[in-house]
Design a protein around this motif. Structure first.
Motif, short mmCIF file in Angstrom:
data_model
loop_
_atom_site.label_atom_id
_atom_site.label_comp_id
_atom_site.label_asym_id
_atom_site.label_seq_id
_atom_site.Cartn_x
_atom_site.Cartn_y
_atom_site.Cartn_z
N MET A 1 11.02 -6.92 0.22
CA MET A 1 9.76 -7.59 -0.11
C MET A 1 9.21 -7.13 -1.46
N VAL A 2 9.13 -5.81 -1.64
CA VAL A 2 8.46 -5.26 -2.82
C VAL A 2 9.23 -5.54 -4.10
N LEU A 3 10.54 -5.31 -4.10
CA LEU A 3 11.33 -5.52 -5.32
C LEU A 3 11.39 -7.00 -5.71
N SER B 1 0.82 -1.20 0.00
CA SER B 1 0.00 0.00 0.00
C SER B 1 0.86 1.26 0.00
N ASP B 2 1.95 1.24 0.75
CA ASP B 2 2.82 2.42 0.85
C ASP B 2 3.71 2.58 -0.38
N ASN B 3 3.81 1.55 -1.21
CA ASN B 3 4.66 1.62 -2.41
C ASN B 3 3.84 1.33 -3.67
N LYS B 4 2.59 1.75 -3.69
CA LYS B 4 1.70 1.38 -4.78
C LYS B 4 2.08 2.00 -6.12
N LYS B 5 2.87 3.09 -6.11
CA LYS B 5 3.27 3.71 -7.38
C LYS B 5 4.18 2.80 -8.20
#
Length: 447
Positions: free
Chosen positions: A379-381, A247-251
């Protein structure tokens, strides 16, 4: 209040002096952090310099020569092994949940040690005892170690040692170094290996890989001693919930859409298209590969500076260049033996293709790093890369089927220029890309 210091005729209060000292202390801390980051970047370039050579030797084209010329595996066995290698990347998904909060540099060190053991086994075990299943098991263990270390940790680690001001130049320098070394390595390999690779030659290449892994271990140990890495790799940190991170990195999801769009072009299938559909000779295809690597390598330093100065504007130019690239592909003529027009077109196309591939790599890497928070990068990458791997598998198979169909069914022919189903798909991609790229950039950079 008594005044002891004066500056420009005005009394400086004690609070102003304390504030000034705090600002100066932060400035000195920033200088120290930047100095540590620059040092880590140099070590990262050293670490990555042999990575392509190691990968090519152990799981790439050189491994294929080892399997065909020395182990004498059948084509279906080799295909099976090659298909398993990218699928092993899926182990990242459970690993990133299990290993989050762990030290990235320690994971990379363990990964290197496992790789060294893998090479030691190959050098010590008689190769006549390596059947298909035994060798496949070894390759799976090796690839899991690669995903456990560099696969999971490398990009998040690079996020920690770079800033928005120097990220483009750093990644361009790193890619320039390993591409240049790999080009020299492949060039020398043509003189070292004859028509058939023998056991001695592959053992020499294994020792070269062993040297490269030793260099990697030395470089990562240097990085691990820096305070900035110690602070960011505290194993006791508790990661935030995964959904909260997304959610904090949705872009970054918009960058993913852009990456998937570029993936549809299938750079790896261009050689297949030139050979099977347009009927280009092996000599012309070799010219394409050489100029493609040359163009991609030489443009890297310039691309890095452009993207560092203005990421948004530079990215838009790369996207426009990408659309031009697809137009050039559509304009490629059918091969006629001895025709100069083929040489002219293949020269233009290969140089442009190399420039585009390097530009897209740099742009997407910098966009990913700029749109994700450092604390969420592991996690995101990694989730980002897992989606790309899965999409790449689907894209390669779909476009492979389209190329296979186009090689047998040609819709129409105008002079030297053919219209086939592959080109029709590209026309659709060009038209849709204009709309998608505009929308994506608007979403990525909206406040």
């Amino acid at each position: 209040m008594k005044c002891n210091d004066k500056k420009n005729g005005k009394c400086i209060s004690e609070n102003m002096k304390i504030r000034g000292m705090a600002i100066e202390r932060r400035r000195m801390e920033d200088i120290g952090v930047n100095s540590e980051k620059k040092y880590c970047q140099k070590q990262a370039i050293i670490f990555n310099s042999f990575n392509q050579i190691i990968t090519n030797t152990l799981t790439g084209d050189i491994m294929v020569l080892f399997l065909t010329d020395i182990l004498l595996f059948k084509i279906e066995n080799i295909t099976f092994i090659l298909s398993l290698i990218p699928l092993v990347a899926l182990v990242r998904l459970p690993l990133i949940f299990v290993l989050r909060g762990g030290s990235k540099v320690k994971m990379i060190e363990i990964s290197i040690i496992v790789k060294v053991i893998f090479i030691a086994v190959l050098l010590s075990v008689p190769w006549n005892l390596l059947g298909v299943w035994k060798y496949t098991a070894l390759i799976i263990i090796y690839q899991i170690s690669a995903e456990y270390g560099v696969g999971i940790c490398w990009q998040p680690l690079m996020r920690e040692i770079t800033t928005i001001r120097d990220r483009g130049q750093f990644f361009s320098r790193m890619r320039f170094v390993f591409m240049s070394l790999n080009t020299i390595f492949v060039f020398l390999l043509t003189f070292f290996v004859g028509d058939v690779m023998n056991s001695f030659q592959y053992k020499v290449l294994l020792y070269v890989s062993l040297f490269g892994l030793s260099l990697q271990f030395y470089a990562i140990r240097k990085i691990s001693r820096k305070q900035i890495i110690i602070d960011n790799n505290d194993g006791n940190k508790i990661s935030r919930p995964f959904l909260q991170q997304l959610s904090d990195n949705k872009k970054i999801l918009w960058a993913l859409i852009l990456d998937l769009l570029f993936l549809c072009i299938g750079f790896t299938l261009n050689v297949v298209y030139l050979k099977t559909v347009l009927g280009y000779s092996s000599k012309l295809v070799s010219l394409y590969i050489t100029l493609n690597n040359l163009g991609g390598t030489l443009i890297l330093p310039l691309m890095g500076r452009v993207l560092d100065r203005n990421l948004q504007k530079g990215s838009r130019y790369i996207c426009r260049l990408y659309l031009i690239y697809m137009v050039v592909l559509i304009m490629l003529p059918v091969n006629l033996s001895g025709s100069m027009i083929n040489v002219v077109f293949i020269t233009m196309f290969s140089l442009l293709s190399g420039v585009i591939a390097s530009g897209v790599y740099l742009m997407m890497t910098i966009l990913q790093h700029s749109l994700v928070k450092t604390e969420d990068s592991l996690m995101v990458l990694n989730l980002y890369q897992i989606i790309i791997y899965a999409a790449s598998f689907v894209s390669t198979n779909v476009f492979g089927s389209i190329i296979n169909y186009a090689s047998h069914v040609r819709i129409s022919m105008i002079y030297l220029f053919s219209l086939d189903i592959f080109k029709c798909v590209y026309v659709f991609l060009i038209l849709s890309s204009v709309v998608i790229v505009r929308k994506v950039f608007h979403k990525m950079y909206e406040s």
